[in-house]
Design a protein around this motif. Sequence first.
Motif, short mmCIF file in Angstrom:
data_model
loop_
_atom_site.label_atom_id
_atom_site.label_comp_id
_atom_site.label_asym_id
_atom_site.label_seq_id
_atom_site.Cartn_x
_atom_site.Cartn_y
_atom_site.Cartn_z
N VAL A 67 7.70 -4.46 8.17
CA VAL A 67 6.31 -4.01 8.18
C VAL A 67 5.65 -4.45 6.88
CG1 VAL A 67 4.78 -2.00 8.22
CG2 VAL A 67 6.85 -2.03 9.64
N LEU A 68 4.48 -5.06 6.98
CA LEU A 68 3.74 -5.52 5.80
C LEU A 68 2.43 -4.75 5.68
CD1 LEU A 68 4.09 -9.43 5.78
CD2 LEU A 68 5.44 -7.73 4.55
N ALA A 69 2.03 -4.49 4.43
CA ALA A 69 0.73 -3.88 4.13
C ALA A 69 0.23 -4.44 2.81
CB ALA A 69 0.85 -2.36 4.07
N LEU A 70 -1.04 -4.19 2.50
CA LEU A 70 -1.62 -4.79 1.30
C LEU A 70 -1.18 -4.10 0.02
CD1 LEU A 70 -3.45 -6.05 3.56
CD2 LEU A 70 -5.29 -6.04 1.87
N THR A 71 -1.15 -2.77 0.02
CA THR A 71 -0.86 -2.03 -1.21
C THR A 71 0.30 -1.07 -0.98
OG1 THR A 71 -2.36 -0.20 -0.71
CG2 THR A 71 -3.31 -2.14 -1.82
N LYS A 72 0.88 -0.58 -2.09
CA LYS A 72 1.96 0.40 -1.99
C LYS A 72 1.48 1.69 -1.35
CE LYS A 72 4.86 -1.22 -5.84
NZ LYS A 72 5.47 -0.86 -7.16
N ALA A 73 0.28 2.13 -1.73
CA ALA A 73 -0.26 3.37 -1.16
C ALA A 73 -0.46 3.22 0.34
CB ALA A 73 -1.58 3.74 -1.85
N GLN A 74 -1.03 2.10 0.76
CA GLN A 74 -1.25 1.85 2.18
C GLN A 74 0.08 1.78 2.93
OE1 GLN A 74 -2.64 -2.11 3.60
NE2 GLN A 74 -4.45 -1.02 4.34
N LEU A 75 1.07 1.12 2.32
CA LEU A 75 2.37 0.97 2.95
C LEU A 75 3.07 2.32 3.07
CD1 LEU A 75 4.42 -1.08 4.11
CD2 LEU A 75 5.41 -1.23 1.81
N GLY A 76 3.00 3.14 2.01
CA GLY A 76 3.64 4.44 2.04
C GLY A 76 3.06 5.33 3.13
N GLY A 77 1.72 5.36 3.23
CA GLY A 77 1.08 6.17 4.26
C GLY A 77 1.41 5.67 5.66
N LEU A 78 1.45 4.36 5.82
CA LEU A 78 1.75 3.77 7.12
C LEU A 78 3.17 4.09 7.57
CD1 LEU A 78 1.12 1.94 9.52
CD2 LEU A 78 1.72 -0.03 8.08
N MET A 79 4.13 3.98 6.66
CA MET A 79 5.52 4.22 7.04
C MET A 79 5.76 5.68 7.42
SD MET A 79 6.68 1.27 7.11
CE MET A 79 8.36 1.71 7.57
N LYS A 80 5.02 6.59 6.78
CA LYS A 80 5.12 8.00 7.19
C LYS A 80 4.62 8.18 8.62
CE LYS A 80 4.75 10.24 2.65
NZ LYS A 80 3.92 11.12 1.78
N ARG A 82 15.55 -14.30 7.67
CA ARG A 82 16.35 -13.13 8.03
C ARG A 82 15.52 -12.09 8.78
NH1 ARG A 82 16.26 -13.26 2.58
NH2 ARG A 82 14.96 -11.76 1.43
N TYR A 83 14.20 -12.16 8.66
CA TYR A 83 13.33 -11.29 9.44
C TYR A 83 12.96 -12.00 10.74
CZ TYR A 83 12.77 -9.20 4.81
OH TYR A 83 13.00 -8.64 3.58
N THR A 84 12.97 -11.24 11.84
CA THR A 84 12.61 -11.83 13.14
C THR A 84 11.20 -11.47 13.58
OG1 THR A 84 13.54 -9.93 14.32
CG2 THR A 84 15.02 -11.79 13.88
N HIS A 85 10.69 -10.33 13.09
CA HIS A 85 9.36 -9.86 13.48
C HIS A 85 8.62 -9.35 12.25
CE1 HIS A 85 11.55 -9.75 17.29
NE2 HIS A 85 10.40 -9.70 17.94
N VAL A 86 7.34 -9.58 12.22
CA VAL A 86 6.47 -9.05 11.17
C VAL A 86 5.38 -8.24 11.85
CG1 VAL A 86 4.93 -9.57 9.25
CG2 VAL A 86 6.93 -11.02 9.67
N LEU A 87 5.21 -6.99 11.41
CA LEU A 87 4.21 -6.11 12.01
C LEU A 87 3.20 -5.66 10.96
CD1 LEU A 87 4.84 -3.51 14.74
CD2 LEU A 87 3.36 -2.91 12.83
N ILE A 88 1.91 -5.82 11.25
CA ILE A 88 0.83 -5.47 10.33
C ILE A 88 -0.18 -4.61 11.07
CG2 ILE A 88 -1.02 -6.38 8.89
CD1 ILE A 88 0.96 -9.03 9.11
N ASP A 89 -0.40 -3.39 10.57
CA ASP A 89 -1.29 -2.44 11.25
C ASP A 89 -2.76 -2.70 10.93
OD1 ASP A 89 -2.18 -0.31 12.74
OD2 ASP A 89 -1.78 1.17 11.20
N GLU A 90 -3.10 -2.84 9.66
CA GLU A 90 -4.50 -3.02 9.26
C GLU A 90 -4.81 -4.51 9.15
OE1 GLU A 90 -6.57 -0.51 9.00
OE2 GLU A 90 -5.10 1.09 9.22
#
Length: 680
Positions: free
Chosen positions: A233-246, A390-398
């Motif tokens: 899973v990719l996101a722009l910022t650490k804050a955005q990534l942390g909220g998304l993973m929750k 080594r990654y097969t899929h990349v997922l981006i929400d925003e």
Amino acid sequence: MHAPELILPISDLQINTLVKWRRDRDQVAISEKIEEWAQHAPIEALISAVLIQQVPLILKQGKPVPASLEKVLASLLASVKGIDEEEALRQAIPQQIDLDTFAEGARELGPNSVDVLRQSELDSDPFADATDFRTIIGRQSEPMPDFIDDEGNWDFTFTSRQHARRNPFTREMPIAGGNTLKLTDPQFRFYQKFKSEPDESLNLMSYFGGGKTFLAKHMLAELSEFPEFVPVVLALTKAQLGGLMKRLDAPETQARTFGQMASEIMASQSLPAHWRPGKRRDPNYMLSFGEIARRLQIGPVGTLSPDVVADIASKAVRSFCQSGQPQLQLRHLPTVRDNLTDLDRLQLVQYAQELWDETTEPADLDSQLPVRAYHLIKYCALRGFTVPERYTHVLIDEGHDLTTPMTQLLDNSPQAIQTMGDPHQRLRGFVPRRKAAVRQSEIGLTVRASNQVERIFNTLIERHPAQTRVILQGARHMRTRISYYDPERPPIPRQKTTVLVSDLFELTEWFHRLREAKVPFSLLSGSTYDFYNFNASLIGLFFQGKRGQSPALFRYPNWEALAADRGSSRAFARVEAMLSGSKDRQNELSQALEVVTTPEKATILLGLAEHARNTEFDRVMLAPDLLMDKNRIFSASVQAHVLSMIYIGASRARYELLLPGHLKEWLEQQQALEPDFDFE
């Protein structure tokens, strides 16, 4: 999906009509309208109106609103079973109706788990204009929903049954573990497409409330059923990534910011040791612009000092890193209102190019310039690097926040890339196009707003330069009340409300307006730093003639240049008047924290519309300056920015949306502008 604890047998159209009547200054006319309404409206609607007036009192008493209303509703309906009882009630109701109290109670219904019937549930044309008075107040030709049981009493199971009928999650999809996933129809069609070819790239365009994160969560669960798949899973910022993973609830899934992924890519490349970021990548490693100028031997340009030149070069590099161009150009320079010649501007571009070169491929081992995520992402895109295999899929929400270099990096990579986004939530520039081979899907149904908002949002979407092919559809299980106010005299709401503004000038004006009115208020978390940085720069520019570091003010060398550029803005004029009229304004900024309370204690939550993304509020008011003067909307880029701010702000409201009274006319006046942008 939040279920109401009580659905009152009165329609949203009837409520809105009663609330509108209070604007009439002729009290005799109002009384006549109420009397005629009481003679023709369904008896259950009359009882509901009286009950709605009791909501403010019930709240003051600390009692549960749904249970209190339903108990009285059942009792009153049971007492009116004959013609005489009904006629007596119709005669008594007009004297009991106070439209101001009614409006106050209506605002509190949604936040307190009370809903009402939709007009679309009572007639066959939910979009028909109610020009006939009897259409507004009377019962429609089709039968009312079954809220009365066989014995003629209130059916206490009606609310749950009616809510189930409204449920948009009508489709079922079998998922791993023998479970079933409930989806809306457009979600079902998208998920079918994903499941049919999970190792193919796709891009989903979905309006707010379409369920992007919900779908991403189950897509990850689906991928986990294949041992050969390794998603990230990719996101722009650490804050955005942390909220998304929750929200995704996928602790085993690998997650990276784009900067972290770029660092990972760089580490796998054969690059000279002194090109590698090392300690320069540390976010706490910083150099002043004066020190950068010294290390790169940057001299003055025109009237600009070396440290200001270094600042301009840094901003130009950042703009370049977010663009699709292979080289730094004049277009990447920030706008400054200093008197510069064409040669001066070319010199600034040359200094910016030297800054980029020495940051990414340093020739001087002692320069040690800071490296940020945007440097690495742009460098990877320019060199044609790809996401590790080594990654097969990349997922981006925003996905609407992707820069062109990010999209280039993704499109160069061999993985299945799943992006999800809403182009109307992008505030600067336009969403870069994915490569042609990527499958496209669209979701127009939102489960976070009611069909009352469809006309406003679809007019806005129609005028937006980021054209989409699907209309927005609201959900029947939601109810969003829309109110309008006079934009020349924007009120300070008495109820707990989030007020969203367009820019830092308007934020400052509202800040001092609330402070002087002694209204308890707080700032959106994202707006706090920008506000104080802006005001420190504003005061320095006004009182000392010092160029501000706030991005909103950097371009202006003095107050005169700022006034020449922003003088036509009402918010600027008000802020300038406040600064001119107070010798103590310099000291007020240091005291500003004392008047700001916590969001829990605040009546007003104030902030920039752009900082309200990924949030929801019970009541939202859009400040009038969000509707920029149409004569200042001279390009598709500016128009997209303005319309996106309105879209973001309006889509944050759960139950009530307060809008400038001229919004409809303003939207209709928006012209179709020729694109002034590219996607490269």
